[in-house]
Design an enzyme around this catalytic site. Structure first.
Site, PDB file in Angstrom:
ATOM      1  N   PHE A  16       0.737  -1.165  -0.073  1.00 27.32           N
ATOM      2  CA  PHE A  16       0.424   0.192  -0.247  1.00 27.32           C
ATOM      3  C   PHE A  16       0.914   1.556  -0.056  1.00 27.32           C
ATOM      4  O   PHE A  16       1.641   1.304   1.003  1.00 27.32           O
ATOM      5  CB  PHE A  16      -0.596   0.117   1.341  1.00 27.32           C
ATOM      6  CG  PHE A  16      -2.405   0.906   0.969  1.00 27.32           C
ATOM      7  CD1 PHE A  16      -3.025   0.967   0.236  1.00 27.32           C
ATOM      8  CD2 PHE A  16      -1.566   1.756   1.687  1.00 27.32           C
ATOM      9  CE1 PHE A  16      -3.962   2.047   0.604  1.00 27.32           C
ATOM     10  CE2 PHE A  16      -3.055   3.397   1.409  1.00 27.32           C
ATOM     11  CZ  PHE A  16      -3.977   2.837   1.080  1.00 27.32           C
ATOM     12  N   ASP A  26       2.009  -5.321   8.176  1.00 26.91           N
ATOM     13  CA  ASP A  26       1.239  -4.192   8.281  1.00 26.91           C
ATOM     14  C   ASP A  26      -0.080  -5.134   8.070  1.00 26.91           C
ATOM     15  O   ASP A  26      -0.352  -5.609   6.901  1.00 26.91           O
ATOM     16  CB  ASP A  26       1.164  -3.002   7.298  1.00 26.91           C
ATOM     17  CG  ASP A  26       0.243  -2.068   7.132  1.00 26.91           C
ATOM     18  OD1 ASP A  26      -1.546  -2.829   7.322  1.00 26.91           O
ATOM     19  OD2 ASP A  26       0.205  -1.497   5.977  1.00 26.91           O
ATOM     20  N   LYS A  78     -11.288  -1.181   8.825  1.00 28.68           N
ATOM     21  CA  LYS A  78     -11.634  -2.000   7.781  1.00 28.68           C
ATOM     22  C   LYS A  78     -12.812  -2.837   7.994  1.00 28.68           C
ATOM     23  O   LYS A  78     -13.978  -3.084   8.593  1.00 28.68           O
ATOM     24  CB  LYS A  78     -10.150  -2.615   7.038  1.00 28.68           C
ATOM     25  CG  LYS A  78     -10.127  -1.545   6.434  1.00 28.68           C
ATOM     26  CD  LYS A  78      -9.100  -1.505   5.568  1.00 28.68           C
ATOM     27  CE  LYS A  78      -7.615  -1.122   5.342  1.00 28.68           C
ATOM     28  NZ  LYS A  78      -8.795  -0.334   4.090  1.00 28.68           N
ATOM     29  N   ARG A 127     -13.328  -4.396  -6.491  1.00 25.91           N
ATOM     30  CA  ARG A 127     -12.255  -5.923  -5.571  1.00 25.91           C
ATOM     31  C   ARG A 127     -13.924  -5.914  -4.828  1.00 25.91           C
ATOM     32  O   ARG A 127     -14.997  -4.563  -4.554  1.00 25.91           O
ATOM     33  CB  ARG A 127     -11.387  -4.687  -4.043  1.00 25.91           C
ATOM     34  CG  ARG A 127     -10.309  -4.809  -4.849  1.00 25.91           C
ATOM     35  CD  ARG A 127      -9.186  -3.924  -3.772  1.00 25.91           C
ATOM     36  NE  ARG A 127     -10.067  -2.855  -2.989  1.00 25.91           N
ATOM     37  CZ  ARG A 127      -9.604  -2.563  -1.654  1.00 25.91           C
ATOM     38  NH1 ARG A 127      -8.887  -2.354  -1.367  1.00 25.91           N
ATOM     39  NH2 ARG A 127      -9.981  -1.691  -0.981  1.00 25.91           N
TER      40      ARG A 127
HETATM   41  C1  LIG Z   1      -2.322  -2.286   3.658  1.00 24.37           C
HETATM   42  C2  LIG Z   1      -3.166  -0.473   4.126  1.00 24.37           C
HETATM   43  N1  LIG Z   1      -2.207   0.328   4.867  1.00 24.37           N
HETATM   44  C3  LIG Z   1      -2.293   1.921   4.717  1.00 24.37           C
HETATM   45  C4  LIG Z   1      -3.703   2.140   4.865  1.00 24.37           C
HETATM   46  C5  LIG Z   1      -3.570   3.726   5.482  1.00 24.37           C
HETATM   47  O1  LIG Z   1      -3.151   4.157   6.256  1.00 24.37           O
HETATM   48  P1  LIG Z   1      -4.139   5.599   6.926  1.00 24.37           P
HETATM   49  O2  LIG Z   1      -4.634   5.083   7.452  1.00 24.37           O
HETATM   50  O3  LIG Z   1      -2.721   6.440   7.996  1.00 24.37           O
HETATM   51  O4  LIG Z   1      -4.753   6.277   6.139  1.00 24.37           O
HETATM   52  C6  LIG Z   1      -4.384   1.023   4.215  1.00 24.37           C
HETATM   53  C7  LIG Z   1      -5.759   1.889   3.900  1.00 24.37           C
HETATM   54  O5  LIG Z   1      -6.503   1.580   3.286  1.00 24.37           O
HETATM   55  C8  LIG Z   1      -4.074   0.182   3.853  1.00 24.37           C
HETATM   56  O6  LIG Z   1      -4.966  -0.902   3.448  1.00 24.37           O
END
Ligand SMILES: Cc1ncc(COP(=O)(O)O)c(C=O)c1O
Length: 397
Positions: free
Chosen positions: A128, A197, A223, A371
């Site tokens: 991401f 992550d 989510k 998706r």
């Molecule tokens: C894998 C992943 N990392 C990070 C984020 C986004 O992070 P933030 O909440 O800081 O916008 C997302 C958002 O969809 C994500 O899917």
């Protein structure tokens, strides 16, 4: 064909041990397959938030920092999330965004490694974007370099120059589940630290942070954890690393005695060390309320249903849509599948617009990926059959 799949859906719904959870959510007639982007609202949350606003803030005002448990909310709610990601208490703290926590985790991990010969911060090439941007900046600030690696090539890329590897547990685009136990072990064998992550896995499948020896992890709560738009993220620092965790954002909330207001910083012990500044109480307490839907839910049952939902969706798509009109990017093997299905198709923006117009809510990853996220707590097999049927109608024009 359609009747037999509809019949199969009804039988699967009748046997679904999680079916009752759906009524805990505010949902309508639409088929909501976007819980991998924004989880649905648990129906009891508005009243809880109203209480936070009108009574805790409106009446108790400043007293709520103590009397309503506002001050300790980040670590208390962290302990509610901990079992969902396989962590013992005291290792997860809630606050800030995932992006900010990626920064804390990557810099913190580089500082834990503390070895000038280890110059590389590895990031999965399909990451991401925010993780990649922030890891690059974190690497630059700590005198390291960013190296993008396909997770399949990670074991070969690891070596004596690797400091840290930051990996997405589930690829946000394809829905591919990466091998957290195997890759974490490979990262450790190379003498490096693993940061994961969990945005697309927490609440959808077992993660096993403690069991698999993960060093640090981050994730969002909006989510599959249904915390609400922009709800705060979390940071996991394994207990064995906490004493050495040197946060790059040592705000007053992570001071061992915040109200001493001393000029010198002294880091608090435990998960609290991951805190920064004043928590976003309204969002945080909305999240806390939303976590009630997990009471008594087994994450293994969630995983079993998630796989059954995605299997059934792929089966229905195969049966209904014109041959060759979509290609699944989501791995067929269960061990490699998260809780979403990504379909590549021509004219995807129009297809998704029309799906949404007909009450099937997924999302689009430009240019050509549809998706569909399957949240086991509120998506049923009837929803899945309907989504595939409507998709075939849209594709047939
Ligand atoms: C894998 C992943 N990392 C990070 C984020 C986004 O992070 P933030 O909440 O800081 O916008 C997302 C958002 O969809 C994500 O899917």
């Amino acid at each position: 064909m359609s009747e037999s799949l509809a019949g199969k859906a009804a039988a699967l719904d009748a046997a679904d041990e999680l079916a009752a959870a759906r009524k805990l959510f505010a949902l309508d007639e639409a088929v909501y397959l976007d819980g991998n982007s924004l989880g649905a609202l648990p129906a009891h949350v508005p009243a809880r938030v109203a209480d936070v606003v009108t009574r805790q803030w409106g009446e108790l005002r400043i007293r709520s920092w103590d009397e309503s448990g506002w001050w300790t909310a980040p670590e208390r709610i962290g302990d509610r999330i901990a079992p969902l990601v396989g962590a013992a208490p005291g290792q997860v703290v809630v606050g800030d965004s995932t992006s900010v926590n990626v920064f804390k985790a990557v810099v913190g991990a580089v500082r834990l490694v503390d070895d000038p010969a280890r110059t590389d911060v590895l990031v999965d090439a399909g990451t991401f974007p925010t993780d990649g941007y922030i890891a690059e900046s974190a690497a630059r600030m700590t005198g390291k370099q960013l190296v993008l690696v396909d997770p399949a090539d990670l074991p070969a890329a690891l070596g004596p120059t690797t400091a840290v590897a930051l990996l997405n547990h589930v690829d946000y685009r394809s829905g591919r589940l990466h091998d957290l136990p195997g890759l974490t072990a490979a990262i450790h064998d190379a003498g490096a630290l693993a940061v994961w992550d969990l945005c697309h896995s927490a609440g959808a499948l077992p993660v096993g942070l403690d069991e698999h020896g993960v060093d640090l992890a981050v994730g969002c709560t909006y989510k599959y954890l249904n915390g609400g738009p922009g709800s705060p993220a979390y940071l996991y620092v394994a207990e064995r690393h906490q004493a050495g965790f040197d946060s790059p954002l040592p705000g007053w909330n992570s001071h061992t005695d915040p109200f001493a207001m001393t000029l010198g910083y002294e880091a608090a012990p435990g998960a609290v060390r991951g805190r920064v500044g004043t928590p976003d109480i309204l969002s945080m307490l909305a999240l806390e309320a939303s976590l009630d839907v997990w009471d008594g839910v087994s994450i293994d049952a969630v995983r079993a249903k998630s796989l059954a939902l995605t299997d059934f969706f792929l089966e229905c798509v195969e049966a209904y849509v014109p041959a060759g009109s979509v290609t699944s990017l989501t791995p067929a093997a269960h061990a490699e599948r998260g809780s979403q299905v990504a379909l590549r198709c021509e004219d995807a923006p129009r297809v998704m617009r029309e799906l949404i117009g007909r009450g099937v809510i997924g999302d689009l990853r430009r240019p050509d990926v549809l998706r569909f996220g399957f949240t086991p707590l509120y998506v049923g097999f009837g929803d899945v059959e309907r989504a595939a049927r409507v998709l075939s109608e849209v594709l047939r024009g």
